[in-house]
Design an enzyme around this catalytic site. Structure first.
Site, PDB file in Angstrom:
ATOM      1  N   GLU A 145       0.869  -1.178   0.000  1.00  0.00           N
ATOM      2  CA  GLU A 145       0.000   0.000   0.000  1.00  0.00           C
ATOM      3  C   GLU A 145       0.904   1.225   0.000  1.00  0.00           C
ATOM      4  O   GLU A 145       1.881   1.260   0.736  1.00  0.00           O
ATOM      5  CB  GLU A 145      -0.918  -0.042   1.232  1.00  0.00           C
ATOM      6  CG  GLU A 145      -1.775   1.183   1.453  1.00  0.00           C
ATOM      7  CD  GLU A 145      -2.603   1.586   0.239  1.00  0.00           C
ATOM      8  OE1 GLU A 145      -3.351   0.766  -0.307  1.00  0.00           O
ATOM      9  OE2 GLU A 145      -2.478   2.754  -0.193  1.00  0.00           O
TER      10      GLU A 145
ATOM     11  N   ASP B 184      -6.685   1.319  -8.746  1.00  0.00           N
ATOM     12  CA  ASP B 184      -7.140   2.658  -9.162  1.00  0.00           C
ATOM     13  C   ASP B 184      -7.351   2.674 -10.683  1.00  0.00           C
ATOM     14  O   ASP B 184      -6.428   2.341 -11.446  1.00  0.00           O
ATOM     15  CB  ASP B 184      -6.105   3.713  -8.763  1.00  0.00           C
ATOM     16  CG  ASP B 184      -6.070   3.921  -7.249  1.00  0.00           C
ATOM     17  OD1 ASP B 184      -7.050   3.549  -6.570  1.00  0.00           O
ATOM     18  OD2 ASP B 184      -5.065   4.439  -6.750  1.00  0.00           O
TER      19      ASP B 184
ATOM     20  N   LYS C 278      -9.213   9.116 -16.705  1.00  0.00           N
ATOM     21  CA  LYS C 278      -8.888  10.106 -17.742  1.00  0.00           C
ATOM     22  C   LYS C 278      -7.811   9.556 -18.675  1.00  0.00           C
ATOM     23  O   LYS C 278      -6.828   8.974 -18.200  1.00  0.00           O
ATOM     24  CB  LYS C 278      -8.384  11.403 -17.104  1.00  0.00           C
ATOM     25  CG  LYS C 278      -9.467  12.167 -16.375  1.00  0.00           C
ATOM     26  CD  LYS C 278      -8.918  13.486 -15.868  1.00  0.00           C
ATOM     27  CE  LYS C 278      -9.977  14.205 -15.054  1.00  0.00           C
ATOM     28  NZ  LYS C 278      -9.408  15.186 -14.143  1.00  0.00           N
TER      29      LYS C 278
ATOM     30  N   ASP D 222     -14.716  -2.672 -10.220  1.00  0.00           N
ATOM     31  CA  ASP D 222     -16.078  -2.201 -10.523  1.00  0.00           C
ATOM     32  C   ASP D 222     -16.080  -1.444 -11.848  1.00  0.00           C
ATOM     33  O   ASP D 222     -17.144  -1.163 -12.382  1.00  0.00           O
ATOM     34  CB  ASP D 222     -16.537  -1.218  -9.436  1.00  0.00           C
ATOM     35  CG  ASP D 222     -15.619  -0.009  -9.388  1.00  0.00           C
ATOM     36  OD1 ASP D 222     -14.408  -0.209  -9.157  1.00  0.00           O
ATOM     37  OD2 ASP D 222     -16.076   1.119  -9.640  1.00  0.00           O
TER      38      ASP D 222
HETATM   39  C1  LIG Z   1      -9.285   1.715  -4.948  1.00  0.00           C
HETATM   40  S1  LIG Z   1      -8.319   1.315  -3.581  1.00  0.00           S
HETATM   41  C2  LIG Z   1      -8.709  -0.407  -3.268  1.00  0.00           C
HETATM   42  C3  LIG Z   1      -8.245  -0.854  -1.913  1.00  0.00           C
HETATM   43  C4  LIG Z   1      -8.544  -2.310  -1.574  1.00  0.00           C
HETATM   44  N1  LIG Z   1      -7.876  -3.225  -2.480  1.00  0.00           N
HETATM   45  C5  LIG Z   1     -10.030  -2.565  -1.585  1.00  0.00           C
HETATM   46  O1  LIG Z   1     -10.508  -3.254  -2.514  1.00  0.00           O
HETATM   47  O2  LIG Z   1     -10.711  -2.086  -0.674  1.00  0.00           O
HETATM   48  C6  LIG Z   1      -6.707   1.177  -4.305  1.00  0.00           C
HETATM   49  C7  LIG Z   1      -5.614   1.153  -3.255  1.00  0.00           C
HETATM   50  O3  LIG Z   1      -4.399   0.858  -3.895  1.00  0.00           O
HETATM   51  C8  LIG Z   1      -3.415   1.790  -3.467  1.00  0.00           C
HETATM   52  N2  LIG Z   1      -2.515   1.901  -4.593  1.00  0.00           N
HETATM   53  C9  LIG Z   1      -2.796   2.417  -5.801  1.00  0.00           C
HETATM   54  N3  LIG Z   1      -1.769   2.296  -6.641  1.00  0.00           N
HETATM   55  C10 LIG Z   1      -0.793   1.692  -5.938  1.00  0.00           C
HETATM   56  C11 LIG Z   1       0.528   1.273  -6.248  1.00  0.00           C
HETATM   57  N4  LIG Z   1       1.014   1.456  -7.461  1.00  0.00           N
HETATM   58  N5  LIG Z   1       1.250   0.685  -5.283  1.00  0.00           N
HETATM   59  C12 LIG Z   1       0.743   0.482  -4.035  1.00  0.00           C
HETATM   60  N6  LIG Z   1      -0.501   0.854  -3.682  1.00  0.00           N
HETATM   61  C13 LIG Z   1      -1.263   1.439  -4.616  1.00  0.00           C
HETATM   62  C14 LIG Z   1      -4.172   3.043  -3.141  1.00  0.00           C
HETATM   63  O4  LIG Z   1      -3.476   3.873  -2.245  1.00  0.00           O
HETATM   64  C15 LIG Z   1      -5.449   2.479  -2.559  1.00  0.00           C
HETATM   65  O5  LIG Z   1      -5.346   2.270  -1.171  1.00  0.00           O
END
Ligand SMILES: C[S@@+](CC[C@H](N)C(=O)[O-])C[C@H]1O[C@@H](n2cnc3c(N)ncnc32)[C@H](O)[C@@H]1O
Length: 210
Positions: A71, A121, A125, A157
């Site tokens: 994370e 994520d 865009k 999603d």
């Molecule tokens: C949309 S959230 C989903 C969190 C969790 N997997 C869930 O389903 O509840 C995406 C998470 O991935 C983390 N994140 C995004 N890109 C990342 C990366 N390249 N390396 C580590 N963490 C990342 C973000 O900070 C965020 O906490």
């Protein structure tokens, strides 16, 4: 319990939460699994574990497996580490590091039995697409980090991002796509609970390393 005992208990809790975070001794060489977990066990990785509902539930449900979450946000890392300490989950640790770098350059090849990627994520865009986690390079890194027969479990999603992911996984070498029927009562991620509460569809892909 007197004030001093409460304070000692709190100190012990904070130390245990600190230990739950895995801070590599050297970020520029591959780590050995023995640096992360004292006890050898099949390793599952949760990339972008967020607030940790899924990894915490999995670690409690499968004490005979090890779980490593990545994370990038400090607040989320600290929150999950406190929960690990609260529930005394010795089989679960969190790494504050970028997911691609972790699987490509930090973890030993062939170390993981399962990689979970839930709600990465989507960067909707067009000018931000280059920030998306799923790329050909990421698929190569996943293949490298998985043990023979290891699996990747992907959920999102976001339909446009899922279409993008499907295009990337369809051209990735060394994987076969298999059916994914989720067991009743299987742990949900924080984002999944949120989307399910809104009756939004969840798109899934399950890959097996061949
Ligand atoms: C949309 S959230 C989903 C969190 C969790 N997997 C869930 O389903 O509840 C995406 C998470 O991935 C983390 N994140 C995004 N890109 C990342 C990366 N390249 N390396 C580590 N963490 C990342 C973000 O900070 C965020 O906490």
């Amino acid at each position: 319990m007197n004030r001093e005992q409460i304070s000692q208990q709190h100190e012990a809790f904070l130390a245990s939460a600190e230990r739950a975070q895995w801070v590599p001794a050297d970020y520029f060489r591959r780590a050995a699994l023995s640096e992360i977990f004292l006890r050898p066990a099949p390793l599952e990785i949760d990339l972008g574990c967020g607030d940790g509902a899924f990894i915490l539930a999995m670690a409690a449900r499968f004490p005979d497996r090890n779980f490593l979450g990545t994370e990038r946000l400090l607040g989320r890392v600290e929150k999950v580490c406190r929960a690990i300490a609260r529930h005394a989950l010795a089989n679960c640790r969190i790494l504050r590091l970028e997911s691609l770098y972790t699987v490509r350059s930090l973890l030993p090849p062939g170390c993981a039995s399962v990689v979970h990627i839930a709600f990465p994520d989507p960067w909707p865009k067009r000018q931000h697409h280059e920030r998306r986690l799923f790329t050909d390079e990421f698929m190569l890194a996943l293949h490298q980090v998985l043990a023979p027969g290891g699996e990747v479990l992907i959920k999102t999603d976001d339909k446009p991002y899922f279409d993008w992911i499907e295009r990337i996984i369809s051209r990735a070498q060394g994987f076969t796509r298999i059916e994914w029927i989720e067991e009743e009562g299987w742990p949900k991620t924080d984002f999944e609970k949120h989307f399910l509460a809104q009756s939004m569809p969840i798109h899934r892909a399950r890959l097996k390393k061949i």
